[in-house]
Design an enzyme around this catalytic site. Sequence first.
Site, PDB file in Angstrom:
ATOM      1  CG  MET E   1      -0.357   0.820   2.505  1.00 57.45           C
ATOM      2  SD  MET E   1       1.173  -0.152   3.106  1.00 57.45           S
ATOM      3  CE  MET E   1       1.082  -2.017   2.986  1.00 57.45           C
ATOM      4  N   PRO E   2       2.168   1.272   0.060  1.00 54.51           N
ATOM      5  CG  PRO E   2       4.356   0.718   0.349  1.00 54.51           C
ATOM      6  CD  PRO E   2       2.960  -0.071  -0.084  1.00 54.51           C
ATOM      7  CB  VAL E   3       0.271   6.142  -2.205  1.00 49.53           C
ATOM      8  CG1 VAL E   3      -0.124   6.995  -3.285  1.00 49.53           C
ATOM      9  CG2 VAL E   3      -0.693   4.999  -1.956  1.00 49.53           C
ATOM     10  CE  LYS E  40      -2.410   0.172  -4.823  1.00 48.83           C
ATOM     11  NZ  LYS E  40      -1.891  -0.822  -3.697  1.00 48.83           N
TER      12      LYS E  40
END
Lengths: 62, 62, 62, 62, 62, 62
Positions: E1-3, E40
């Site tokens: 989930m790192p953006v 992402k």
Amino acid sequence: MPVVQIEMIEGRTEEQKRQLVKNVTNAVVESVDCKPEAVKIIIREMKKEHYAEGGVLYKDKK
Amino acid sequence: MPVVQIEMIEGRTEEQKRQLVKNVTNAVVESVDCKPEAVKIIIREMKKEHYAEGGVLYKDKK
Amino acid sequence: MPVVQIEMIEGRTEEQKRQLVKNVTNAVVESVDCKPEAVKIIIREMKKEHYAEGGVLYKDKK
Amino acid sequence: MPVVQIEMIEGRTEEQKRQLVKNVTNAVVESVDCKPEAVKIIIREMKKEHYAEGGVLYKDKK
Amino acid sequence: MPVVQIEMIEGRTEEQKRQLVKNVTNAVVESVDCKPEAVKIIIREMKKEHYAEGGVLYKDKK
Amino acid sequence: MPVVQIEMIEGRTEEQKRQLVKNVTNAVVESVDCKPEAVKIIIREMKKEHYAEGGVLYKDKK
């Protein structure tokens, strides 16, 4: 409707933030010709281990 | 792939955030025709001294 | 004062964006109990070569 | 002048963040041909109730 | 989930952007221990008159 | 290291942007006590159909 996001290292006093939003709002208003009420400012504080330049954490600088 | 960032004053309950991401996701899906799984939402909370309109901190309003 | 930033692939019609800001505003208002006028929304469009998941450009998917 | 903002779930160690900014800076430098000093990185940590995909909080997944 | 959000001066080729998202994704994965699919990346390009350091537009530098 | 992101409706002249980054940089420097060179500013322009307050596109106002 200018929306301004300011990211800075934590540690400023509340009074400094009060001055910051007043002064930045004035700077925007006089530069791009809008009403003061239109200027929204979000401040975000970063820990020293959450900012880096040149691949080095701010915390590790010097 | 819509990526949504929501910034709001701190103090909402976990249940309110749960409703927020559900409802905003639905709103995005029905408006721009994408799959729910494609919608990513980041919530950020601000202290009352970290948001300003018209050059005045939210904390100092009223 | 919720500030919402929405990033999505370009190509939606103006009418879709009109629905998007109306529906997302309603979703925020009913979820976190604020006035509609308080909700600000910024839309940003991305080219297909400006978004990636899993290290692959959206443009190159499938 | 590339400015990189990284948002991730909280819980990484300081050493992981140190590696992260070093490795991401290198990745940017070798990909788009700029000087390491030009690369600025902001890290932001999210609680598990502050990120959602598909309308479901990360905290509620599985 | 790192953006990850990357902001840079316009002018890179599509191939450079392809390398950028591949290399940055790898850098994130090996640094903070997550799956590649979870990463992402949003790229945003700036005109030279839309970035400044020290109060001077990038366009006016040197 | 303050990083400032300014989002505004498109249509300002290059000279207005030049004044904007000069004046905002000064405002930040005098408010939070940092060096001018430390202040980075990103400007982003929005079309009138990409900003909304109260669920209504800026383009549709009045």
